[in-house]
Design a protein around this motif. Structure first.
Motif, PDB file in Angstrom:
ATOM      1  N   ASP A 107       0.972  -1.131  -0.005  1.00 27.88           N
ATOM      2  CA  ASP A 107      -0.020   0.084  -0.045  1.00 27.88           C
ATOM      3  C   ASP A 107       0.811   1.200   0.084  1.00 27.88           C
ATOM      4  O   ASP A 107       0.739   2.290  -0.773  1.00 27.88           O
ATOM      5  N   ALA A 108       2.042   1.108   0.717  1.00 27.06           N
ATOM      6  CA  ALA A 108       2.708   2.471   0.855  1.00 27.06           C
ATOM      7  C   ALA A 108       3.449   2.558  -0.554  1.00 27.06           C
ATOM      8  O   ALA A 108       3.535   3.776  -0.741  1.00 27.06           O
TER       9      ALA A 108
ATOM     10  N   MET B 130       1.573   4.439  -3.094  1.00 28.35           N
ATOM     11  CA  MET B 130       1.713   5.624  -2.994  1.00 28.35           C
ATOM     12  C   MET B 130       2.775   6.544  -4.011  1.00 28.35           C
ATOM     13  O   MET B 130       2.406   7.532  -4.525  1.00 28.35           O
TER      14      MET B 130
ATOM     15  N   TYR C  93       8.264   9.239   4.378  1.00 30.12           N
ATOM     16  CA  TYR C  93       8.118   8.057   5.009  1.00 30.12           C
ATOM     17  C   TYR C  93       9.334   7.893   5.977  1.00 30.12           C
ATOM     18  O   TYR C  93       9.177   7.226   6.975  1.00 30.12           O
TER      19      TYR C  93
ATOM     20  N   PHE D 180       1.198   4.338  10.000  1.00 30.14           N
ATOM     21  CA  PHE D 180       0.910   4.027   8.837  1.00 30.14           C
ATOM     22  C   PHE D 180      -0.154   5.214   8.520  1.00 30.14           C
ATOM     23  O   PHE D 180      -0.140   5.882   7.435  1.00 30.14           O
TER      24      PHE D 180
ATOM     25  N   ALA E 140       0.100   7.886   5.485  1.00 37.00           N
ATOM     26  CA  ALA E 140      -0.670   7.595   4.108  1.00 37.00           C
ATOM     27  C   ALA E 140      -2.292   8.281   4.136  1.00 37.00           C
ATOM     28  O   ALA E 140      -3.049   8.409   3.303  1.00 37.00           O
ATOM     29  N   ASN E 141      -2.616   8.852   5.542  1.00 39.52           N
ATOM     30  CA  ASN E 141      -3.861   9.366   5.539  1.00 39.52           C
ATOM     31  C   ASN E 141      -4.797   8.412   5.447  1.00 39.52           C
ATOM     32  O   ASN E 141      -6.189   8.826   4.913  1.00 39.52           O
ATOM     33  N   ARG E 142      -4.803   7.082   5.485  1.00 40.88           N
ATOM     34  CA  ARG E 142      -5.852   6.149   5.420  1.00 40.88           C
ATOM     35  C   ARG E 142      -5.412   4.719   5.925  1.00 40.88           C
ATOM     36  O   ARG E 142      -4.251   4.568   6.244  1.00 40.88           O
TER      37      ARG E 142
ATOM     38  N   PRO F 157      -4.619   0.586   5.563  1.00 42.35           N
ATOM     39  CA  PRO F 157      -4.023  -0.200   4.387  1.00 42.35           C
ATOM     40  C   PRO F 157      -5.169  -1.255   3.955  1.00 42.35           C
ATOM     41  O   PRO F 157      -6.057  -1.540   4.735  1.00 42.35           O
TER      42      PRO F 157
ATOM     43  N   SER G 288      -4.225  -4.004  -2.061  1.00 42.92           N
ATOM     44  CA  SER G 288      -2.900  -3.563  -2.716  1.00 42.92           C
ATOM     45  C   SER G 288      -1.895  -4.338  -3.121  1.00 42.92           C
ATOM     46  O   SER G 288      -1.082  -4.612  -3.916  1.00 42.92           O
TER      47      SER G 288
END
Length: 655
Positions: A597-598, A601, A617, A634, A638-640, A642, A646
């Motif tokens: 997921d990261a 981005m 990061y 996290f 990411a502002n969300r 995971p 993904s």
């Protein structure tokens, strides 16, 4: 600035350790005498006592893995009971526990969030160590902890001994004609005027024959030797499981799995098994298709009964056929020094950290030492030991030595770590030439190292990887792996060691396209290991037959390939019986959700070498170490939350 790696006094380690531990106990007793205990006058010095012991013992245990000998084994075995007794005694000291609890209760409002996290972790760990138990149970726990440590070491030593004991000698060139030249050079020797080839169970050698060996009988011979290593470990597993069950029952847990989860991000047992089963269900249909494709390809050679020892060989042929991907073609472009230097350039490009080689004492002439600096200030040191040796444990790992922290005098203590791999060794005629999979491994271990070395947490107990939940500790390592498949990154170091030619865009595209080759088969295999590990620790399996039956049942339900009956994979499952992954092997897939997921981005930003995002990061995930829970970090990054999808997307399992 840094402590030197100095083991000239190795044979005196037991005496030195005894003195250090006695002095540490005395210092802790003095701390307990303080009437008005505070974080600064009690927790801080208590933390530093633990750090000084870790700094002393880590090289002693490390050397047994990387330069194994009768002396290192003896020293390890002499020191293990001392450190085990000490740690058990301290962790069961009710006075320390109550002192920490009092500071937490009385000073809560004056403590910062990192200090609160330290106290929460320590108080939890004291409870898990049995400090609340009566003396009889404390004594039994102490015995169990020591015995479990000894059994884990014996498990690992058995594997190393049997790995080193096997040799397969081939004198017919037809049987090695497909082996890459660089591997063949390492295997070749002269005897009685004839050229022969020696293959061992050391990972570079084993992979070489099982992947490229032309003779099917020889492939089975080396495969069988590998997966039947250390049969005596079967009895060790029985004993480990029995002792772990007794330990956690004393501590009030129903099973070892629930005990393990008490320090992890996953909330309960069903969350773990549901997660793994979901991955298996989503990946199985595709995995069957991938296996059928190998079977059809093998039929061209008249192989109608594809076996486990054929899989790597025909998978490699199929991959080459589909993607024109020849590992041997790439290896001259991945010369070890070139890879390291280019890797360092990449890390400078995205994280603004610089690696400078320095002279320092090491345990082998091939070990390299680097100081790491940020904005021209030295912040850490790393030891890198990449080549396979006979006296070195197999696999790849990162080992933390010193942690970053601010001591009670306000002085900054700098971190150090080791990266250890088992890549093809260099010879007088040929430098160490890596496979792309070796490059990925190097990125993985460096991800762990940077998580530890870039920490800026002032408290050692939650700095770097300390205090990080085990099921998310793989997040930074897996995240960095993805960059090893990026074209811009590869061009920084993929240069032919003789001509200087840079790997072409077309050749890099083949690596990228082949990344998800058989990804469903690989995922199902990891899920098989993880489910076996987790279910093994949900109830007591009393003997080797019960352990095997559990593994067989999981394979019947989820696996698409079945190994031969002689395969005793569990006897070599060092991650859970000689490492820290018991009831936690699921962590690899759990953490991979975060890492995938990261990385998305970066992909979605339109620029994989996105320095702004990389620095965010670094500052959010890496610098905070274990000072906050990873789900919080996290979300900050990411502002969300995971998403499992993904991981399935990045592996090409769903679109």
């Amino acid at each position: 600035m840094f402590n030197e790696f100095n083991l000239e006094n190795l044979d005196n380690s037991k005496k030195d350790l005894e003195e250090l531990l006695n002095e540490s106990k005395k210092q802790i007793d003095e701390l307990l005498e303080i009437k008005d205990k505070t974080y600064e006058n009690f927790v801080k010095p208590y933390e530093q006592i633990g750090e000084s012991i870790n700094e002393f013992i880590t090289p002693i245990f490390h050397i047994d893995s990387v330069k194994n000998s009768e002396l290192t084994q003896k020293v390890y075995e002499d020191c293990l009971p001392l450190i085990s007794d000490y740690e058990t005694e301290i962790s069961q000291n009710d006075n320390i526990y109550r002192s920490l609890k009092d500071i937490q209760d009385n000073d809560y409002r004056s403590l910062n969030s990192i200090q609160i996290k330290v106290l929460e972790n320590e108080i939890r760990d004291f409870k898990l160590s049995g400090c609340h138990l009566d003396e009889k149970n404390k004594k039994r726990l102490k015995e169990l902890n020591l015995k479990l440590s000894e059994l884990s070491h014996k498990f690992s030593q058995n594997l190393l001994d049997e790995t080193n004991a096997f040799e397969m000698i081939i004198d017919n060139f037809e049987d090695v004609k497909e082996i890459p030249l660089s591997d063949l050079e390492l295997a070749k020797f002269e005897e009685d005027g004839k050229t022969k080839y020696k293959f061992t169970l050391q990972m570079p050698s084993y992979i070489s024959y099982i992947t490229y060996g032309s003779n099917r009988e020889k492939r089975e011979e080396i495969y069988k030797a590998y997966c039947t290593r250390a049969p005596q470990n079967g009895k060790i597993i029985e004993e480990i499981l029995k002792l772990k069950e007794e330990k956690v029952n004393i501590l009030g847990f129903d099973n070892y799995a629930s005990y393990s989860l008490s320090t992890k991000m996953a909330k309960n047992e069903s969350e773990v098994t549901s997660f793994l089963e979901e991955l298996a269900i989503k990946g199985k249909k595709r995995a069957i298709e991938e296996l059928d494709e190998i079977k059809e390809f093998a039929k061209k050679d008249g192989i109608e009964d594809l076996q486990s020892y054929d899989l790597s060989y025909y998978s490699e042929k199929l991959k080459k056929d589909k993607y024109d991907l020849d590992e041997e073609y790439y290896r001259p472009f991945f010369e070890q020094n070139s890879v390291l230097n280019g890797f360092f350039n990449f890390l400078y490009e995205v994280f603004n950290i610089k690696f400078t080689q320095t002279d320092a004492k090491v345990w082998d002439k091939n070990v390299k030492v680097y100081n790491i600096s940020e904005d021209d200030k030295i912040i850490a040191r790393i030891y890198i030991d990449l080549e396979a040796r006979k006296d070195k444990r197999g696999g790849a790992w990162m080992n933390n030595w010193h942690s970053y922290y601010i001591n009670d005098k306000g002085e900054e203590q700098l971190p150090t770590a080791y990266i250890v791999c088992n890549f093809p060794p260099s010879t007088q005629n040929t430098p160490s030439l890596l496979r792309h999979s070796d490059v990925v491994t190097l990125f993985h271990e460096m991800g762990h190292a940077l998580h530890h070395l870039l920490s800026k947490v002032p408290e050692a107990l939650v700095s770097g990887i300390s205090g990080v939940a085990w099921d998310v500790v793989e997040f930074p390592s897996q995240f960095l792996e993805y960059f090893a498949y990026d074209k811009e990154v590869l061009k920084l170091f993929a240069k032919h060691y003789e001509t200087g030619e840079i790997l072409s865009d077309e050749a890099i595209e083949r690596i990228i396209k082949a990344r998800n080759f058989q990804s469903s088969l690989a995922m199902l295999r990891q899920v098989e290991f993880a489910l076996f590990d987790f279910k093994l620790h949900q109830k007591l399996y009393k003997n080797e037959d019960e352990v095997q039956k559990l593994l067989d049942n999981i394979r019947d339900k989820y696996a698409v390939t079945k190994p031969p009956k002689y395969n005793k994979f569990q006897n070599g499952f060092a991650h859970i019986f000689a490492g820290g992954y018991a009831a936690g092997y699921y962590s690899y897939k759990w953490a991979e959700v975060l890492s995938a997921d990261a990385f998305y981005m970066f992909i979605d930003s339109g620029k994989v070498l996105n320095k702004e995002l990389a620095v965010k990061y670094k500052n959010t995930i890496l610098k905070n170490g274990g000072s906050k829970n990873m789900d919080e970090l996290f979300f900050e990054f990411a502002n969300r939350e995971p998403s499992v999808d993904s991981l399935l997307r990045i592996d090409g399992i769903i679109s």
